[in-house]
Write an enzyme that holds these catalytic residues in place. Structure first.
Site, PDB file in Angstrom:
ATOM      1  N   HIS A 151     -10.390   1.036   2.168  1.00 59.37           N
ATOM      2  CA  HIS A 151     -10.150   2.045   3.212  1.00 59.37           C
ATOM      3  C   HIS A 151     -11.311   1.903   4.192  1.00 59.37           C
ATOM      4  O   HIS A 151     -12.438   2.316   3.891  1.00 59.37           O
ATOM      5  CB  HIS A 151     -10.092   3.459   2.628  1.00 59.37           C
ATOM      6  CG  HIS A 151      -9.774   4.475   3.683  1.00 59.37           C
ATOM      7  ND1 HIS A 151      -8.559   5.111   3.774  1.00 59.37           N
ATOM      8  CD2 HIS A 151     -10.515   4.936   4.731  1.00 59.37           C
ATOM      9  CE1 HIS A 151      -8.561   5.920   4.824  1.00 59.37           C
ATOM     10  NE2 HIS A 151      -9.742   5.839   5.421  1.00 59.37           N
ATOM     11  N   ALA A 153      -3.660  14.581   5.716  1.00 63.66           N
ATOM     12  CA  ALA A 153      -3.386  13.305   6.394  1.00 63.66           C
ATOM     13  C   ALA A 153      -2.312  12.544   5.636  1.00 63.66           C
ATOM     14  O   ALA A 153      -2.401  12.392   4.422  1.00 63.66           O
ATOM     15  CB  ALA A 153      -4.671  12.472   6.447  1.00 63.66           C
ATOM     16  N   HIS A 213       3.080  14.505   1.618  1.00 64.59           N
ATOM     17  CA  HIS A 213       2.462  15.822   1.410  1.00 64.59           C
ATOM     18  C   HIS A 213       3.547  16.852   1.694  1.00 64.59           C
ATOM     19  O   HIS A 213       4.306  16.677   2.654  1.00 64.59           O
ATOM     20  CB  HIS A 213       1.304  16.063   2.389  1.00 64.59           C
ATOM     21  CG  HIS A 213       0.121  15.176   2.183  1.00 64.59           C
ATOM     22  ND1 HIS A 213      -0.861  15.435   1.251  1.00 64.59           N
ATOM     23  CD2 HIS A 213      -0.226  14.021   2.779  1.00 64.59           C
ATOM     24  CE1 HIS A 213      -1.775  14.487   1.298  1.00 64.59           C
ATOM     25  NE2 HIS A 213      -1.413  13.601   2.207  1.00 64.59           N
ATOM     26  N   ASN A 270      -5.350   7.258  -5.808  1.00 66.73           N
ATOM     27  CA  ASN A 270      -6.075   8.494  -5.439  1.00 66.73           C
ATOM     28  C   ASN A 270      -5.346   9.751  -5.919  1.00 66.73           C
ATOM     29  O   ASN A 270      -5.056  10.661  -5.145  1.00 66.73           O
ATOM     30  CB  ASN A 270      -6.349   8.548  -3.925  1.00 66.73           C
ATOM     31  CG  ASN A 270      -5.089   8.587  -3.073  1.00 66.73           C
ATOM     32  OD1 ASN A 270      -4.035   8.099  -3.478  1.00 66.73           O
ATOM     33  ND2 ASN A 270      -5.193   9.166  -1.886  1.00 66.73           N
ATOM     34  N   HIS A 316       1.548   5.371  -1.683  1.00 68.47           N
ATOM     35  CA  HIS A 316       1.152   6.550  -2.461  1.00 68.47           C
ATOM     36  C   HIS A 316       2.385   7.125  -3.142  1.00 68.47           C
ATOM     37  O   HIS A 316       3.294   7.615  -2.464  1.00 68.47           O
ATOM     38  CB  HIS A 316       0.519   7.611  -1.554  1.00 68.47           C
ATOM     39  CG  HIS A 316      -0.750   7.141  -0.922  1.00 68.47           C
ATOM     40  ND1 HIS A 316      -1.985   7.289  -1.521  1.00 68.47           N
ATOM     41  CD2 HIS A 316      -0.968   6.464   0.232  1.00 68.47           C
ATOM     42  CE1 HIS A 316      -2.916   6.758  -0.745  1.00 68.47           C
ATOM     43  NE2 HIS A 316      -2.333   6.245   0.318  1.00 68.47           N
ATOM     44  N   LEU A 317       2.399   7.089  -4.452  1.00 65.11           N
ATOM     45  CA  LEU A 317       3.546   7.618  -5.213  1.00 65.11           C
ATOM     46  C   LEU A 317       3.256   8.977  -5.817  1.00 65.11           C
ATOM     47  O   LEU A 317       4.179   9.642  -6.290  1.00 65.11           O
ATOM     48  CB  LEU A 317       3.953   6.635  -6.319  1.00 65.11           C
ATOM     49  CG  LEU A 317       4.702   5.383  -5.858  1.00 65.11           C
ATOM     50  CD1 LEU A 317       4.928   4.434  -7.026  1.00 65.11           C
ATOM     51  CD2 LEU A 317       6.039   5.756  -5.212  1.00 65.11           C
ATOM     52  N   ARG A 318       1.961   9.361  -5.844  1.00 63.20           N
ATOM     53  CA  ARG A 318       1.583  10.647  -6.472  1.00 63.20           C
ATOM     54  C   ARG A 318       2.022  10.687  -7.935  1.00 63.20           C
ATOM     55  O   ARG A 318       2.160   9.656  -8.580  1.00 63.20           O
ATOM     56  CB  ARG A 318       2.152  11.847  -5.706  1.00 63.20           C
ATOM     57  CG  ARG A 318       2.033  11.785  -4.187  1.00 63.20           C
ATOM     58  CD  ARG A 318       0.616  11.749  -3.686  1.00 63.20           C
ATOM     59  NE  ARG A 318       0.576  11.974  -2.235  1.00 63.20           N
ATOM     60  CZ  ARG A 318      -0.356  11.514  -1.429  1.00 63.20           C
ATOM     61  NH1 ARG A 318      -1.354  10.799  -1.911  1.00 63.20           N
ATOM     62  NH2 ARG A 318      -0.335  11.770  -0.138  1.00 63.20           N
ATOM     63  N   ASP A 346       1.494   2.639   3.507  1.00 64.64           N
ATOM     64  CA  ASP A 346       0.670   3.847   3.365  1.00 64.64           C
ATOM     65  C   ASP A 346       1.547   5.093   3.403  1.00 64.64           C
ATOM     66  O   ASP A 346       1.094   6.162   3.823  1.00 64.64           O
ATOM     67  CB  ASP A 346      -0.437   3.906   4.424  1.00 64.64           C
ATOM     68  CG  ASP A 346      -1.552   4.868   4.050  1.00 64.64           C
ATOM     69  OD1 ASP A 346      -1.624   5.280   2.872  1.00 64.64           O
ATOM     70  OD2 ASP A 346      -2.349   5.212   4.930  1.00 64.64           O
ATOM     71  N   LYS A 348      -9.451  -0.403  -5.545  1.00 67.01           N
ATOM     72  CA  LYS A 348      -9.454   0.273  -4.252  1.00 67.01           C
ATOM     73  C   LYS A 348     -10.814   0.902  -3.964  1.00 67.01           C
ATOM     74  O   LYS A 348     -11.339   1.668  -4.785  1.00 67.01           O
ATOM     75  CB  LYS A 348      -8.379   1.362  -4.262  1.00 67.01           C
ATOM     76  CG  LYS A 348      -8.356   2.242  -3.034  1.00 67.01           C
ATOM     77  CD  LYS A 348      -7.802   1.521  -1.817  1.00 67.01           C
ATOM     78  CE  LYS A 348      -7.960   2.347  -0.554  1.00 67.01           C
ATOM     79  NZ  LYS A 348      -6.716   2.576   0.130  1.00 67.01           N
ATOM     80  N   LEU A 354      -4.683   9.081   8.175  1.00 62.58           N
ATOM     81  CA  LEU A 354      -5.983   8.414   8.265  1.00 62.58           C
ATOM     82  C   LEU A 354      -5.846   6.964   7.810  1.00 62.58           C
ATOM     83  O   LEU A 354      -5.209   6.721   6.788  1.00 62.58           O
ATOM     84  CB  LEU A 354      -7.021   9.126   7.388  1.00 62.58           C
ATOM     85  CG  LEU A 354      -7.479  10.484   7.942  1.00 62.58           C
ATOM     86  CD1 LEU A 354      -8.310  11.234   6.915  1.00 62.58           C
ATOM     87  CD2 LEU A 354      -8.271  10.296   9.244  1.00 62.58           C
ATOM     88  N   HIS A 412       0.878  -1.195   0.000  1.00 61.48           N
ATOM     89  CA  HIS A 412       0.000   0.000   0.000  1.00 61.48           C
ATOM     90  C   HIS A 412       0.903   1.228   0.000  1.00 61.48           C
ATOM     91  O   HIS A 412       1.493   1.576   1.021  1.00 61.48           O
ATOM     92  CB  HIS A 412      -0.897   0.003   1.240  1.00 61.48           C
ATOM     93  CG  HIS A 412      -1.824   1.179   1.307  1.00 61.48           C
ATOM     94  ND1 HIS A 412      -3.171   1.042   1.563  1.00 61.48           N
ATOM     95  CD2 HIS A 412      -1.625   2.501   1.162  1.00 61.48           C
ATOM     96  CE1 HIS A 412      -3.730   2.243   1.570  1.00 61.48           C
ATOM     97  NE2 HIS A 412      -2.816   3.146   1.331  1.00 61.48           N
ATOM     98  N   HIS A 436      -4.365  -0.703   6.163  1.00 61.83           N
ATOM     99  CA  HIS A 436      -3.890   0.124   7.288  1.00 61.83           C
ATOM    100  C   HIS A 436      -4.800   0.002   8.500  1.00 61.83           C
ATOM    101  O   HIS A 436      -5.371   0.982   8.968  1.00 61.83           O
ATOM    102  CB  HIS A 436      -3.693   1.592   6.889  1.00 61.83           C
ATOM    103  CG  HIS A 436      -4.742   2.199   5.986  1.00 61.83           C
ATOM    104  ND1 HIS A 436      -6.073   2.159   6.256  1.00 61.83           N
ATOM    105  CD2 HIS A 436      -4.634   2.856   4.812  1.00 61.83           C
ATOM    106  CE1 HIS A 436      -6.743   2.772   5.292  1.00 61.83           C
ATOM    107  NE2 HIS A 436      -5.888   3.209   4.403  1.00 61.83           N
TER     108      HIS A 436
HETATM  109  O1  DOR Z   1      -3.094   9.310   5.821  1.00 62.33           O
HETATM  110  C1  DOR Z   1      -3.511   9.041   4.716  1.00 62.33           C
HETATM  111  N1  DOR Z   1      -3.009   9.616   3.605  1.00 62.33           N
HETATM  112  N2  DOR Z   1      -4.512   8.168   4.610  1.00 62.33           N
HETATM  113  C2  DOR Z   1      -5.108   7.932   3.434  1.00 62.33           C
HETATM  114  O2  DOR Z   1      -6.015   7.149   3.410  1.00 62.33           O
HETATM  115  C3  DOR Z   1      -4.708   8.660   2.212  1.00 62.33           C
HETATM  116  C4  DOR Z   1      -3.342   9.135   2.316  1.00 62.33           C
HETATM  117  C5  DOR Z   1      -3.001  10.158   1.235  1.00 62.33           C
HETATM  118  O3  DOR Z   1      -3.298   9.923   0.063  1.00 62.33           O
HETATM  119  O4  DOR Z   1      -2.417  11.170   1.583  1.00 62.33           O
HETATM  120 ZN    ZN Z   2      -3.270   5.099   1.719  1.00 60.58          ZN
END
Ligand code: DOR
Ligand code: ZN
Length: 346
Positions: free
Chosen positions: A136, A263, A251, A41, A15-17, A247, A99, A219, A13, A174
């Protein structure tokens, strides 16, 4: 034990953006991980097989020279998702999971699901072809306390979906609560849970006691201490049902240190070192490989990676950059709050 060699790990899990952020954070994962289940996402989200193929190509193009990294793509489930498109993307080998974000649950989840009846056809098709659903697991009902949203999701959403869709393979992602751990443990082998690095380290006091610490806000939000201890037991003695999904969610600092902070904890850089520390504390270093490199692959039906990584325990604490510079601004690396003596050395 002061030296341990593991099969190369998978992050189930991540997030690479995209764009500048992708460029900057991808090496942090690819340095240690062979593969990752990549979250969809983005803005706009990765909904169709064609969008997933294009995103995969952008990720592959960003892998630095000398690294081998395979992105395992996912589709973002919406109420308009076409079951035939999902099935084709899975059959081609491109997409490894779908997802489910309940609409409004977290970052960029506005296009997620409000009415679960509207995704019934997709879920049934996924059950038929064995494509896992990554969930989620938080309700979005504003009247539910944020610390209760995961536990209530199990009864209100997850159980009804699974009862209505026999054979659907589900990953509760998570997990942050003892209720989540107990639920996964009580189910059959079509149900698994991922656990993040940071939820093995922090409880809600770390976020809120003695000042608000935005870099620990994610989150699902970290819960009370007894939940953290249940997660540690599940990660180290979970019988193959729990595996690593970091996860790791970058940011830029100016959006974390903000009146309405985003988050996400960014743990890609130091996850393996911190996990070695945690597993040693739990007298479970011999089970670290299962958690990071074997059990997730087994659930998804992948062969384990061929390569290895080696960690060593050193007398001096490991060092890592406090921040990663990205074209979108600096991103703070997760601070476990104690010295970590383990380091990836090879
Ligand atoms: O903390 C989190 N950040 N929880 C998530 O479910 C999404 C993630 C994000 O994409 O920043
Ligand atoms: Zn996530």
């Amino acid at each position: 034990m002061t030296r341990i060699t593991l099969r190369r790990p998978d992050d189930m899990h991540l997030h690479l953006r995209d764009g500048a952020m992708l460029q900057a954070v991808l090496p942090e994962s690819a340095r240690h991980f062979a593969r990752a289940i990549v979250m969809p996402n983005l803005v706009p989200p990765v909904v169709t097989g064609a969008e997933a193929a294009a995103y995969r190509d952008r990720i592959t193009a960003a892998v630095p020279e000398g690294f081998a990294f395979e992105p395992l793509m996912t589709l973002y489930l919406t109420e308009a998702t076409d079951p035939a498109d999902v099935a084709a993307a899975a059959a081609s080998g491109l997409v490894k999971a779908v997802k489910l974000y309940p609409a409004g649950a977290t970052t960029n989840s506005q296009s997620g699901v409000r009415d679960f009846d509207k995704v019934r056809g997709v879920l049934e098709r996924m059950a038929a072809i064995g494509l896992p659903l990554c969930v989620h697991g938080e309700v979005t009902d504003p009247s539910v306390d944020i610390f209760d949203r995961e536990a209530i999701f199990i009864d209100r959403v997850l159980e009804p979906i699974r009862r209505a869709t026999p054979g659907l393979r589900v990953v509760m992602e998570h997990i942050t609560t003892k209720e989540g751990v107990d639920y996964v443990r009580s189910q059959g082998d079509d149900m698994a849970g991922t656990i993040t690095t940071h939820h093995l380290i922090i409880n809600r006091n770390h976020i809120l006691a003695g000042g608000i610490r935005p870099h620990y806000y994610c989150l699902p939000v970290a819960k009370r201490e007894h939940h953290r201890l249940a997660l540690r037991a599940a990660a180290t003695r979970g019988g193959g049902r729990f595996f690593l999904g970091t996860d790791s969610a970058p940011h830029p600092d100016h959006l974390k240190e903000h009146a309405c902070g985003c988050a996400g904890c960014f743990t890609a850089t130091n996850t393996m070192a911190i996990l070695a520390h945690v597993f040693e504390e739990e007298a479970a270093l011999d089970r670290l490989e299962a958690f990071t490199s074997l059990d997730g692959a087994a659930f998804y039906g992948f062969a384990p990676n061929q390569g290895t990584i080696t960690l060593e325990k050193r007398d001096t604490p490991a060092r890592w950059p406090e921040k990663i510079d990205t074209g979108a601004g600096p991103v703070t690396v997760f601070d476990p709050g104690f010295p970590v003596h383990w380091e990836v050395v090879d």
